[in-house]
Write a protein that holds these residues in place. Sequence first.
Motif, PDB file in Angstrom:
ATOM      1  N   GLU A   1       0.827  -1.213   0.000  1.00 53.73           N
ATOM      2  CA  GLU A   1       0.000   0.000   0.000  1.00 53.73           C
ATOM      3  C   GLU A   1       0.862   1.264   0.000  1.00 53.73           C
ATOM      4  O   GLU A   1       0.589   2.209  -0.712  1.00 53.73           O
ATOM      5  CB  GLU A   1      -0.959   0.006   1.197  1.00 53.73           C
ATOM      6  CG  GLU A   1      -2.106  -0.980   1.075  1.00 53.73           C
ATOM      7  CD  GLU A   1      -2.943  -0.777  -0.180  1.00 53.73           C
ATOM      8  OE1 GLU A   1      -3.349   0.368  -0.469  1.00 53.73           O
ATOM      9  OE2 GLU A   1      -3.186  -1.770  -0.886  1.00 53.73           O
TER      10      GLU A   1
ATOM     11  N   LYS B   1       2.286   1.942  -3.491  1.00 50.28           N
ATOM     12  CA  LYS B   1       1.354   2.281  -4.576  1.00 50.28           C
ATOM     13  C   LYS B   1       1.424   3.765  -4.924  1.00 50.28           C
ATOM     14  O   LYS B   1       1.518   4.134  -6.083  1.00 50.28           O
ATOM     15  CB  LYS B   1      -0.090   1.930  -4.166  1.00 50.28           C
ATOM     16  CG  LYS B   1      -0.595   0.728  -4.839  1.00 50.28           C
ATOM     17  CD  LYS B   1      -2.039   0.377  -4.692  1.00 50.28           C
ATOM     18  CE  LYS B   1      -2.898   0.976  -3.695  1.00 50.28           C
ATOM     19  NZ  LYS B   1      -4.218   0.326  -3.612  1.00 50.28           N
ATOM     20  N   GLU B   2       1.383   4.602  -3.906  1.00 50.35           N
ATOM     21  CA  GLU B   2       1.378   6.051  -4.130  1.00 50.35           C
ATOM     22  C   GLU B   2       2.706   6.524  -4.716  1.00 50.35           C
ATOM     23  O   GLU B   2       2.742   7.293  -5.675  1.00 50.35           O
ATOM     24  CB  GLU B   2       1.091   6.784  -2.820  1.00 50.35           C
ATOM     25  CG  GLU B   2       0.860   8.259  -3.007  1.00 50.35           C
ATOM     26  CD  GLU B   2       0.449   8.903  -1.692  1.00 50.35           C
ATOM     27  OE1 GLU B   2       1.097   9.904  -1.344  1.00 50.35           O
ATOM     28  OE2 GLU B   2      -0.499   8.411  -1.043  1.00 50.35           O
TER      29      GLU B   2
ATOM     30  N   ILE C   1       0.610   4.158  -8.895  1.00 47.20           N
ATOM     31  CA  ILE C   1      -0.142   2.989  -9.341  1.00 47.20           C
ATOM     32  C   ILE C   1      -1.633   3.283  -9.172  1.00 47.20           C
ATOM     33  O   ILE C   1      -2.052   3.927  -8.219  1.00 47.20           O
ATOM     34  CB  ILE C   1       0.254   1.741  -8.514  1.00 47.20           C
ATOM     35  CG1 ILE C   1       1.753   1.457  -8.660  1.00 47.20           C
ATOM     36  CG2 ILE C   1      -0.570   0.528  -8.881  1.00 47.20           C
ATOM     37  CD1 ILE C   1       2.204   1.086 -10.046  1.00 47.20           C
TER      38      ILE C   1
ATOM     39  N   LYS D   1      -5.768   2.706  -8.542  1.00 48.28           N
ATOM     40  CA  LYS D   1      -6.464   2.214  -7.351  1.00 48.28           C
ATOM     41  C   LYS D   1      -6.576   0.691  -7.335  1.00 48.28           C
ATOM     42  O   LYS D   1      -6.554   0.076  -6.299  1.00 48.28           O
ATOM     43  CB  LYS D   1      -7.863   2.822  -7.267  1.00 48.28           C
ATOM     44  CG  LYS D   1      -7.859   4.293  -6.954  1.00 48.28           C
ATOM     45  CD  LYS D   1      -9.262   4.822  -6.857  1.00 48.28           C
ATOM     46  CE  LYS D   1      -9.244   6.324  -6.619  1.00 48.28           C
ATOM     47  NZ  LYS D   1     -10.571   6.897  -6.589  1.00 48.28           N
TER      48      LYS D   1
ATOM     49  N   PRO E   1      -4.509  -2.048  -8.625  1.00 48.73           N
ATOM     50  CA  PRO E   1      -3.307  -2.538  -9.297  1.00 48.73           C
ATOM     51  C   PRO E   1      -3.358  -4.045  -9.521  1.00 48.73           C
ATOM     52  O   PRO E   1      -4.115  -4.764  -8.879  1.00 48.73           O
ATOM     53  CB  PRO E   1      -2.202  -2.189  -8.304  1.00 48.73           C
ATOM     54  CG  PRO E   1      -2.870  -2.263  -6.977  1.00 48.73           C
ATOM     55  CD  PRO E   1      -4.272  -1.746  -7.224  1.00 48.73           C
TER      56      PRO E   1
ATOM     57  N   PHE F   1       3.395  -4.946  -8.384  1.00 49.53           N
ATOM     58  CA  PHE F   1       2.180  -4.678  -9.172  1.00 49.53           C
ATOM     59  C   PHE F   1       2.296  -5.199 -10.602  1.00 49.53           C
ATOM     60  O   PHE F   1       1.649  -4.690 -11.507  1.00 49.53           O
ATOM     61  CB  PHE F   1       1.838  -3.180  -9.179  1.00 49.53           C
ATOM     62  CG  PHE F   1       1.897  -2.567  -7.817  1.00 49.53           C
ATOM     63  CD1 PHE F   1       0.937  -2.868  -6.871  1.00 49.53           C
ATOM     64  CD2 PHE F   1       2.930  -1.720  -7.459  1.00 49.53           C
ATOM     65  CE1 PHE F   1       1.005  -2.331  -5.597  1.00 49.53           C
ATOM     66  CE2 PHE F   1       3.015  -1.175  -6.189  1.00 49.53           C
ATOM     67  CZ  PHE F   1       2.034  -1.482  -5.256  1.00 49.53           C
TER      68      PHE F   1
END
Length: 191
Positions: A55, A58-59, A63, A65, A67, A110
């Motif tokens: 998590e 991701k930011e 990436i 919402k 992935p 991802f």
Amino acid sequence: MNQRKNKLLISALCVSLAAAALFAADVKEKSVKIPGGNKVVIVGRISFKTPIDIEGRKEGLSISKDPKPSTYSMGDSFSPKWEFEEPFYYTAKIGADGTVTLDYARCRLFSVYQDFFDVPLLVKIAIPEGAQFVYIGNFEYDLDYALRIKGFQHYDEYEKAKKWINRAVGKDVTLMRGELNFIKAEDLKKK
């Protein structure tokens, strides 16, 4: 009294169904074919002592919402791919000396092509005569936040692996243990 028995029965049934669903999620049924010729399916797992902060990454990697799952693969073609923590079933060609060598696994966050890190396997596996499925254990890596290796442990999950491979093949098969010889990276370069 009957109501209590019914509740107990229903609770037991729910627990059984939940356990079955968890086991079913581990391995895709009939996803592995029986190897032919001079090939063998290597069975094992790559895991991480501390789960990777997916998590938080991701930011930083921009990436979406929803992935794709993070995966790992091995071999020259990097195919097939397995999700993090799943067992692997890698079909390999047996060398003239009766061994298979695994250098490293490529882990992709991802499933993004450029966002990867490698973990060394550095193992030469002696394949037992006539084996079609060979177990090599769990390779557990302790990584820091920058995905650098801080520690490594190799351990046995043979009983679980037998269940995984039988489900993946769709029938009971013989899973043999491979003799592992860990090698140094320099020795690979000498080839």
